[in-house]
Design a protein around this motif. Structure first.
Motif, short mmCIF file in Angstrom:
data_model
loop_
_atom_site.label_atom_id
_atom_site.label_comp_id
_atom_site.label_asym_id
_atom_site.label_seq_id
_atom_site.Cartn_x
_atom_site.Cartn_y
_atom_site.Cartn_z
N MET A 1 -24.02 30.05 -22.44
CA MET A 1 -23.52 30.39 -20.97
C MET A 1 -24.12 31.31 -20.32
SD MET A 1 -19.40 31.04 -20.19
CE MET A 1 -18.98 29.34 -21.23
N PRO A 2 -25.04 31.12 -19.22
CA PRO A 2 -25.35 32.10 -18.40
C PRO A 2 -24.62 32.87 -17.60
CG PRO A 2 -25.63 29.90 -17.21
CD PRO A 2 -24.91 29.69 -18.60
N ASP A 3 -24.96 34.26 -17.59
CA ASP A 3 -24.16 35.16 -16.58
C ASP A 3 -24.86 35.24 -15.22
OD1 ASP A 3 -22.66 36.03 -18.68
OD2 ASP A 3 -24.19 37.37 -19.42
N ILE A 4 -23.91 35.31 -14.38
CA ILE A 4 -24.39 35.04 -12.94
C ILE A 4 -23.74 36.30 -11.94
CG2 ILE A 4 -24.64 32.76 -13.03
CD1 ILE A 4 -22.18 32.48 -11.31
N ILE A 5 -24.44 36.39 -10.80
CA ILE A 5 -23.86 37.39 -9.83
C ILE A 5 -23.32 36.42 -8.84
CG2 ILE A 5 -24.49 39.09 -8.06
CD1 ILE A 5 -26.48 40.11 -9.89
N ILE A 6 -22.20 36.61 -8.12
CA ILE A 6 -21.67 35.88 -7.13
C ILE A 6 -21.71 36.91 -5.89
CG2 ILE A 6 -19.75 34.65 -6.14
CD1 ILE A 6 -18.87 33.81 -9.08
N ALA A 7 -22.31 36.59 -4.67
CA ALA A 7 -22.49 37.30 -3.51
C ALA A 7 -21.58 36.44 -2.59
CB ALA A 7 -23.67 37.51 -3.18
N ILE A 8 -20.63 37.24 -1.95
CA ILE A 8 -19.69 36.82 -0.91
C ILE A 8 -19.70 37.78 0.45
CG2 ILE A 8 -17.16 36.18 -0.34
CD1 ILE A 8 -16.65 35.73 -3.26
N ASP A 9 -20.39 37.25 1.33
CA ASP A 9 -20.66 37.87 2.63
C ASP A 9 -19.82 37.30 3.64
OD1 ASP A 9 -22.75 39.94 1.92
OD2 ASP A 9 -24.08 38.19 1.65
N GLY A 10 -19.70 37.61 4.76
CA GLY A 10 -19.03 36.99 5.92
C GLY A 10 -18.39 37.94 6.95
N HIS A 11 -17.83 37.47 8.03
CA HIS A 11 -17.06 38.31 9.00
C HIS A 11 -15.85 39.05 8.28
CE1 HIS A 11 -19.35 35.08 11.44
NE2 HIS A 11 -19.52 36.06 11.97
N SER A 12 -15.34 40.00 9.18
CA SER A 12 -14.31 40.61 8.62
C SER A 12 -13.09 39.71 8.80
CB SER A 12 -13.93 41.86 9.69
OG SER A 12 -13.70 41.59 10.84
N SER A 13 -12.20 40.10 7.82
CA SER A 13 -10.62 39.55 7.82
C SER A 13 -10.79 37.96 7.44
CB SER A 13 -9.89 39.69 9.01
OG SER A 13 -9.81 41.23 9.28
N THR A 14 -11.78 37.52 6.68
CA THR A 14 -11.98 36.32 6.46
C THR A 14 -11.33 36.02 4.80
OG1 THR A 14 -14.13 36.88 5.56
CG2 THR A 14 -13.98 35.73 7.98
N GLY A 15 -11.01 37.15 4.32
CA GLY A 15 -10.37 36.92 3.10
C GLY A 15 -11.51 37.02 1.87
N LYS A 16 -12.42 37.65 2.18
CA LYS A 16 -13.65 37.84 1.39
C LYS A 16 -13.13 38.68 -0.02
CE LYS A 16 -16.45 40.19 3.78
NZ LYS A 16 -15.70 40.16 4.99
N SER A 17 -12.49 39.74 -0.05
CA SER A 17 -11.90 40.67 -1.14
C SER A 17 -11.00 39.70 -1.83
CB SER A 17 -11.42 41.76 -0.66
OG SER A 17 -12.51 42.70 -0.11
#
Length: 228
Positions: A1-17
């Motif tokens: 099972m490979p380990d990955i990095i998940i990158a989440i970008d986008g505008h403010s207040s889009t619920g990224k966190s």
């Protein structure tokens, strides 16, 4: 099972966190809130008097950056990490409107971004992380295996932020929050240092009409398909 990095970008207040936290919990990964790091530096500048009346003394802030200590400390009651600034838990303070109105100004400084990107690189060396921000998929981890770019209509994002802030902030209006959202969009997308932009291989999600659960299920499925 490979380990990955998940990158989440986008505008403010889009619920990224919110999305990043849920993904990290579901996958057993570590969540790193880069926005909290920039907010903490902004709070520090305000506390030290380097940022007052919308005027930032860049030289003084840059000079003190080597003495600035930022770290995440796991909070077992929340099941998440709190943001610590020079030994103090500032997780609540960094979310107030004053910091929100000033953070883009601090985030445009190349010296600030260089320091925080270096810290973020260290955090991601072992992979198995979910990191959200403005330039994760383009600058911090362009090699991330899964890149998400989140957006939504400004009015919808402002309403979400307004509803969130009403519980703790008095005398705040929807119009003020909407203006802040639009102002941050402008600064984030036009700054010289690491402007907000979609990575060519990022998957765009407009969540204007998606529930949090629908969005979560969609991205979790993408992640699990890569991890298998």
């Amino acid at each position: 099972m490979p380990d990955i990095i998940i990158a989440i970008d986008g505008h403010s207040s889009t619920g990224k966190s919110t999305l990043a936290k849920r993904l990290a919990n579901a996958l057993g990964y570590v969540f790193i809130d880069t926005g909290a790091m920039y907010r903490a530096v902004t709070l520090y500048a305000i506390q030290q008097g380097f940022l007052k009346d919308n005027i930032l003394d860049k030289k003084k802030l840059i000079t003190t950056l080597p003495d600035l200590e930022l770290k995440f400390v796991f909070n077992p009651e929340k099941g998440l990490a709190d943001m610590y600034l020079n030994g103090q838990n500032v997780s609540d303070e960094i979310r107030n409107l004053t910091v929100s109105q000033q953070v883009s100004q601090v985030a445009t400084l190349a010296e600030v971004r260089k320091k925080l990107v270096s810290l973020q690189h260290e955090m991601g060396k072992q992979k198995r992380i979910v990191m959200d921000g403005r330039d994760i998929g383009t600058v911090v981890f362009p090699e991330a295996e899964l890149k998400i770019f989140m957006t939504a209509a400004p009015e919808i994002r402002a309403q979400r932020r307004f509803d969130e802030m009403r519980a703790t902030t008095r005398n705040i209006t929807f119009e003020e929050v909407l203006e802040n959202v639009k102002h941050r969009d402008l600064i984030d997308s036009t700054r010289e240092e690491s402007p907000l932009r979609q990575a060519p291989d990022a998957i765009v999600i407009d969540n204007s009409n998606l529930t949090k659960d629908e969005q979560f299920d969609l991205v979790l499925g993408m992640a699990r398909a890569l991890i298998r």
